[in-house]
Design a protein around this motif. Structure first.
Motif, short mmCIF file in Angstrom:
data_model
loop_
_atom_site.label_atom_id
_atom_site.label_comp_id
_atom_site.label_asym_id
_atom_site.label_seq_id
_atom_site.Cartn_x
_atom_site.Cartn_y
_atom_site.Cartn_z
N ILE A 42 -19.36 -11.48 51.04
CA ILE A 42 -18.63 -12.66 50.28
C ILE A 42 -18.28 -13.51 51.30
CG2 ILE A 42 -16.28 -11.62 50.81
CD1 ILE A 42 -17.76 -13.26 47.35
N GLN A 43 -18.16 -13.40 52.69
CA GLN A 43 -17.71 -14.31 53.45
C GLN A 43 -18.96 -15.30 53.55
OE1 GLN A 43 -16.77 -11.15 54.11
NE2 GLN A 43 -14.74 -12.05 53.73
N PHE A 78 -22.18 -6.32 45.00
CA PHE A 78 -21.70 -7.56 45.27
C PHE A 78 -20.63 -7.79 44.26
CE2 PHE A 78 -21.24 -11.75 46.36
CZ PHE A 78 -21.23 -11.96 47.68
N VAL A 79 -20.96 -7.57 43.10
CA VAL A 79 -19.91 -8.12 42.07
C VAL A 79 -18.45 -7.78 42.19
CG1 VAL A 79 -19.20 -7.56 39.61
CG2 VAL A 79 -21.56 -8.13 40.23
N PRO A 80 -17.89 -6.64 42.73
CA PRO A 80 -16.56 -6.60 42.98
C PRO A 80 -15.94 -7.26 43.95
CG PRO A 80 -17.66 -4.05 42.97
CD PRO A 80 -18.74 -5.30 42.91
N CYS A 84 -13.13 -10.60 43.15
CA CYS A 84 -12.01 -10.73 43.90
C CYS A 84 -11.74 -11.80 44.70
CB CYS A 84 -11.68 -9.52 44.94
SG CYS A 84 -11.51 -7.83 43.93
N ALA A 85 -12.89 -12.58 44.88
CA ALA A 85 -12.96 -13.88 45.70
C ALA A 85 -12.11 -14.98 45.12
CB ALA A 85 -14.35 -14.07 46.16
N ASP A 86 -11.70 -15.90 45.98
CA ASP A 86 -11.02 -17.04 45.60
C ASP A 86 -12.20 -18.26 45.50
OD1 ASP A 86 -9.72 -19.38 44.70
OD2 ASP A 86 -8.32 -19.25 46.67
N LEU A 87 -12.79 -18.48 44.47
CA LEU A 87 -13.90 -19.70 44.50
C LEU A 87 -13.32 -21.00 44.19
CD1 LEU A 87 -16.89 -17.76 42.87
CD2 LEU A 87 -16.36 -17.93 45.25
#
Length: 177
Positions: A42-43, A78-80, A84-87
């Motif tokens: 995610i990073q 990857f979906v979880p 939870c990411a801030d896009l």
């Protein structure tokens, strides 16, 4: 570092090939080479100002690896993190592959699922695509009369791919760069 990141999931390699076509169509150093989502964190996604995300639709409309037998090169793990990411502040363009004749009742449904995930995470999604020129019964990737991203059918309309990619990239390029 490049400003736009291209990430994709794939089960047969067709989505990878389309990701490469999109990268080539940009013809700019501001767009990074495509990365398989199973090799990303995610990073990695958060390092970019804008993203292009791609997926095939499998079986009855799933993202690869979700509720199906696909293990390699999938979005499943990857979906979880993406959910939870801030896009917020990110601009995202989506593309999806599907089979309108083989799966007319779930045509590019995974694209709609990916749209919901990134939208819920705060991304601004660009790059809708007209649904004319396709024959299907139902799709979760529709928003009104348009798809939420570029839709390609490599099984039944491969001869239209290059033109569709070029047209779509020309439309999204100013929004992403």
């Amino acid at each position: 570092m490049a400003k736009v990141g291209i990430f994709f999931g794939s089960d047969t390699g067709k989505t990878r090939k389309v990701a490469k076509l999109i990268h080539e169509a940009f013809g700019s150093d501001a767009v990074a080479a495509p990365v398989n989502i199973n090799k990303a964190s995610i990073q990695d996604l958060l390092e970019y100002d804008a993203l292009i995300l791609g997926t095939p639709t499998l079986g009855d409309g799933q993202l690869p690896g979700l509720d199906c037998e696909c293990q390699a090169e999938s979005w499943a793990e990857f979906v979880p993190d993406l959910e939870c990411a801030d896009l917020s502040g990110k601009t995202v363009a989506l593309f999806g592959l599907g089979d309108q004749q083989g799966y007319p009742d779930a045509f590019v449904d995974a694209l709609g699922e990916l749209f919901d995930i990134v939208s819920d995470a705060g991304a601004s999604v660009v790059g809708s695509w007209p649904s004319s020129g396709y024959e299907f019964n139902s799709s979760n990737a529709l928003d009104g009369d348009d798809f939420v991203g570029l839709v390609l059918d490599q099984d039944n309309q491969p001869e239209l791919t290059a033109e569709r990619v070029a047209t779509w990239v020309a439309a999204i390029k100013p929004q992403l760069l």
